[in-house]
Design a protein around this motif. Sequence first.
Motif, mmCIF file in Angstrom:
data_model
loop_
_atom_site.group_PDB
_atom_site.id
_atom_site.type_symbol
_atom_site.label_atom_id
_atom_site.label_comp_id
_atom_site.label_asym_id
_atom_site.label_seq_id
_atom_site.Cartn_x
_atom_site.Cartn_y
_atom_site.Cartn_z
ATOM 1 N N GLY A 26 -0.806 63.969 81.672
ATOM 2 C CA GLY A 26 -1.009 64.226 83.087
ATOM 3 C C GLY A 26 -2.177 63.410 83.603
ATOM 4 N N ASP A 27 -2.394 63.436 84.900
ATOM 5 C CA ASP A 27 -3.486 62.683 85.516
ATOM 6 C C ASP A 27 -4.775 63.493 85.412
ATOM 7 O OD1 ASP A 27 -4.948 60.836 86.932
ATOM 8 O OD2 ASP A 27 -4.188 61.457 88.899
ATOM 9 N N VAL A 28 -5.279 63.639 84.186
ATOM 10 C CA VAL A 28 -6.434 64.502 83.950
ATOM 11 C C VAL A 28 -7.744 63.907 84.474
ATOM 12 C CG1 VAL A 28 -5.426 65.729 81.998
ATOM 13 C CG2 VAL A 28 -6.663 63.594 81.597
ATOM 14 N N ASN A 29 -7.755 62.597 84.749
ATOM 15 C CA ASN A 29 -8.965 62.012 85.341
ATOM 16 C C ASN A 29 -8.825 61.835 86.854
ATOM 17 O OD1 ASN A 29 -7.191 59.889 85.501
ATOM 18 N ND2 ASN A 29 -8.517 58.407 84.446
ATOM 19 N N PHE A 30 -7.717 62.332 87.422
ATOM 20 C CA PHE A 30 -7.484 62.329 88.869
ATOM 21 C C PHE A 30 -7.619 60.930 89.481
ATOM 22 C CE2 PHE A 30 -9.056 66.542 87.678
ATOM 23 C CZ PHE A 30 -8.012 67.338 88.131
ATOM 24 N N SER A 31 -7.114 59.935 88.776
ATOM 25 C CA SER A 31 -7.181 58.559 89.262
ATOM 26 C C SER A 31 -6.010 58.212 90.167
ATOM 27 C CB SER A 31 -7.200 57.584 88.073
ATOM 28 O OG SER A 31 -5.958 57.623 87.384
ATOM 29 N N GLY A 32 -4.997 59.055 90.196
ATOM 30 C CA GLY A 32 -3.782 58.752 90.938
ATOM 31 C C GLY A 32 -2.710 58.130 90.090
ATOM 32 N N GLN A 33 -3.013 57.871 88.801
ATOM 33 C CA GLN A 33 -2.055 57.293 87.869
ATOM 34 C C GLN A 33 -2.132 58.023 86.532
ATOM 35 O OE1 GLN A 33 -3.232 53.168 87.676
ATOM 36 N NE2 GLN A 33 -1.914 52.585 89.396
ATOM 37 N N ILE A 34 -1.024 58.008 85.797
ATOM 38 C CA ILE A 34 -1.000 58.521 84.422
ATOM 39 C C ILE A 34 -0.896 57.309 83.506
ATOM 40 C CG2 ILE A 34 0.187 59.991 82.765
ATOM 41 C CD1 ILE A 34 1.323 61.577 85.102
ATOM 42 N N ASN A 35 -1.989 56.999 82.821
ATOM 43 C CA ASN A 35 -2.011 55.793 82.001
ATOM 44 C C ASN A 35 -2.924 55.965 80.791
ATOM 45 O OD1 ASN A 35 -4.595 55.646 83.161
ATOM 46 N ND2 ASN A 35 -3.923 54.211 84.749
ATOM 47 N N MET A 58 -9.217 60.020 77.210
ATOM 48 C CA MET A 58 -10.104 61.166 77.386
ATOM 49 C C MET A 58 -9.852 62.248 76.340
ATOM 50 S SD MET A 58 -10.200 61.490 81.547
ATOM 51 C CE MET A 58 -11.558 62.677 81.534
ATOM 52 N N GLY A 59 -8.730 62.139 75.608
ATOM 53 C CA GLY A 59 -8.461 63.092 74.535
ATOM 54 C C GLY A 59 -7.982 64.436 75.055
ATOM 55 N N ASN A 60 -8.157 65.456 74.225
ATOM 56 C CA ASN A 60 -7.653 66.793 74.545
ATOM 57 C C ASN A 60 -8.623 67.644 75.361
ATOM 58 O OD1 ASN A 60 -5.062 66.837 73.559
ATOM 59 N ND2 ASN A 60 -5.650 67.492 71.507
ATOM 60 N N GLU A 61 -9.877 67.233 75.457
ATOM 61 C CA GLU A 61 -10.864 68.078 76.130
ATOM 62 C C GLU A 61 -10.489 68.391 77.577
ATOM 63 O OE1 GLU A 61 -11.577 65.804 73.943
ATOM 64 O OE2 GLU A 61 -12.645 66.969 72.436
ATOM 65 N N PRO A 62 -10.162 67.402 78.413
ATOM 66 C CA PRO A 62 -9.800 67.733 79.787
ATOM 67 C C PRO A 62 -8.445 68.421 79.896
ATOM 68 C CG PRO A 62 -9.524 65.391 79.401
ATOM 69 C CD PRO A 62 -10.205 65.953 78.190
ATOM 70 N N LYS A 63 -7.664 68.360 78.831
ATOM 71 C CA LYS A 63 -6.357 69.022 78.855
ATOM 72 C C LYS A 63 -6.471 70.503 78.531
ATOM 73 C CE LYS A 63 -2.866 67.174 76.818
ATOM 74 N NZ LYS A 63 -1.985 66.521 75.828
ATOM 75 N N ARG A 64 -7.410 70.849 77.666
ATOM 76 C CA ARG A 64 -7.429 72.208 77.123
ATOM 77 C C ARG A 64 -8.668 73.013 77.465
ATOM 78 N NH1 ARG A 64 -4.692 71.269 71.157
ATOM 79 N NH2 ARG A 64 -2.899 70.093 71.904
ATOM 80 N N ASN A 65 -9.594 72.426 78.196
ATOM 81 C CA ASN A 65 -10.767 73.163 78.647
ATOM 82 C C ASN A 65 -10.630 73.472 80.138
ATOM 83 O OD1 ASN A 65 -12.175 73.196 76.190
ATOM 84 N ND2 ASN A 65 -13.008 71.149 76.548
#
Length: 240
Positions: A44-53, A59-66
């Motif tokens: 997903g766009d976990v860094n909110f850049s407007g793209q999934i890349n 960024m790994g799992n930290e922004p996905k699971r925290n």
Amino acid sequence: MGPIGFSGGGWGSSWVGGYGGYSGWGAPGYNVQTNPIGRVKIEGDVNFSGQINEADAAMGNEPKRNPYGLTVGAGEMTKLIMTCQPNAYRQRQVGEPKVRMDFYKLVTGLEIKGVNLGDKKGRFQNFEQETATCGRILVWMDSTRRQLLLDSADPSRRRVEWLWSATVPPERIFVEGVRPTNPGGAFIVTYELDDSNKKGISKWFGEPAVWDRQLITVGQVKVPKPKIDRTPTWTTVSGK
């Protein structure tokens, strides 16, 4: 459903007893979950850049699971890229060619659940408390919202499965934020590959399921994309 899922750098349990309990939902691991049964990944766009890349994967799992995970505004929809690949290397390529495939027993499941961040196993006292705390999300097959897959507020629409003997799972889904999440709650979207379609005594010798997860929070408003902090690093304060 297999009782244990290998999660890269750690073991993570699947859904276990007790209302709303996720045991091991924050287990450590790499972004790509692998074991002999196959490979599963949510992007997903976990860094909110407007793209999934690649920047999201780095960024790994930290922004996905925290907490807060991926924040979706109420009235906003976001895309998740889903990867589910059974292990093709188990189809032998040496010797006389034979038809020996595992698709007859493989099942891919997609599930959403509200979690209580104040409870060790993520449990709520009841379903009403969960929906009041976590808000509501919808999961669609397509961006035009014609085919609904999951509804967090409907107990009968919290999990969907694809049998590999009949079809293959989608490559992308779309998550819509409907009602904001209150403090102390969040949603978890779990994508899982298992051999739970085995029958009879053969189920006793099933393999561990493999899975990946995305934490999702519904915000009051949309998050601006790209999410860039434009405040200066240094500034002069008048009168100081």
